[in-house]
Design a protein around this motif. Structure first.
Motif, short mmCIF file in Angstrom:
data_model
loop_
_atom_site.label_atom_id
_atom_site.label_comp_id
_atom_site.label_asym_id
_atom_site.label_seq_id
_atom_site.Cartn_x
_atom_site.Cartn_y
_atom_site.Cartn_z
N LEU A 31 0.84 -1.19 0.00
CA LEU A 31 0.00 0.00 0.00
C LEU A 31 0.88 1.24 0.00
O LEU A 31 1.88 1.30 0.72
N PHE A 32 0.51 2.21 -0.81
CA PHE A 32 1.21 3.50 -0.81
C PHE A 32 0.78 4.27 0.43
O PHE A 32 -0.36 4.16 0.88
N ASP A 33 1.68 5.06 0.97
CA ASP A 33 1.40 5.85 2.16
C ASP A 33 0.71 7.16 1.75
O ASP A 33 1.23 8.25 1.98
N LEU A 34 -0.46 7.03 1.11
CA LEU A 34 -1.18 8.19 0.61
C LEU A 34 -2.66 7.85 0.47
O LEU A 34 -3.01 6.79 -0.07
N ILE A 35 -3.51 8.74 0.97
CA ILE A 35 -4.95 8.63 0.74
C ILE A 35 -5.46 9.98 0.28
O ILE A 35 -4.86 11.02 0.55
N ILE A 36 -6.57 9.95 -0.44
CA ILE A 36 -7.19 11.19 -0.94
C ILE A 36 -8.65 11.21 -0.54
O ILE A 36 -9.39 10.25 -0.79
N GLU A 37 -9.08 12.30 0.06
CA GLU A 37 -10.49 12.55 0.35
C GLU A 37 -10.95 13.63 -0.63
O GLU A 37 -10.34 14.69 -0.71
N ARG A 38 -11.98 13.34 -1.42
CA ARG A 38 -12.46 14.26 -2.44
C ARG A 38 -13.85 14.77 -2.08
O ARG A 38 -14.72 14.01 -1.66
N LYS A 39 -14.04 16.07 -2.20
CA LYS A 39 -15.35 16.69 -1.98
C LYS A 39 -15.56 17.76 -3.04
O LYS A 39 -14.63 18.46 -3.42
N ASP A 40 -16.81 17.88 -3.49
CA ASP A 40 -17.09 19.07 -4.28
C ASP A 40 -17.60 20.13 -3.30
O ASP A 40 -17.88 19.84 -2.14
N VAL A 41 -17.71 21.36 -3.75
CA VAL A 41 -18.05 22.47 -2.86
C VAL A 41 -19.38 22.22 -2.15
O VAL A 41 -19.53 22.48 -0.96
N GLY A 42 -20.36 21.68 -2.87
CA GLY A 42 -21.67 21.39 -2.26
C GLY A 42 -21.58 20.34 -1.17
O GLY A 42 -22.18 20.48 -0.10
#
Length: 105
Positions: A31-42
């Protein structure tokens, strides 16, 4: 190759797999030591206002940040998509936000 799984914290996580040429089976996974949380403005506006069902009295956003901080992954990206200037901000009561309320945010 992409695999879709439900994660307890974040939207994206990356892994590298070594696959045996002879059997086609995974022989090693990292596993890479990276996560991404994605949100749009709404979504971001909504989760700042709404309360968490599982972690009362925190907001949904605070509960999500707590999970990200304590997930065991060191590198985190919080990606916000969209244009807050064109987003239709609302008050907690549901009505349109005044220009003064928008500036406070």
């Amino acid at each position: 190759f992409c695999e879709i799984l439900s994660l307890k914290a974040a939207d994206y996580m990356f892994a590298a797999r070594k696959i045996s040429r002879s059997t086609g089976q995974v022989v090693e996974e990292r596993l890479f030591d990276l996560i991404i949380e994605r949100k749009d403005v709404g979504d971001l506006a909504s989760c700042l206002i709404n309360k968490s069902k599982d972690f009362k009295p925190l907001s949904f956003f605070e509960a999500q940040m707590h999970k990200l901080v304590h997930c065991g992954i060191d590198r985190k990206i919080f990606l916000v998509e969209g244009d807050e200037d064109t987003f239709q901000w609302r008050t907690e009561g549901g009505g349109p936000a005044s220009e003064d309320e928008k500036r406070k945010r």
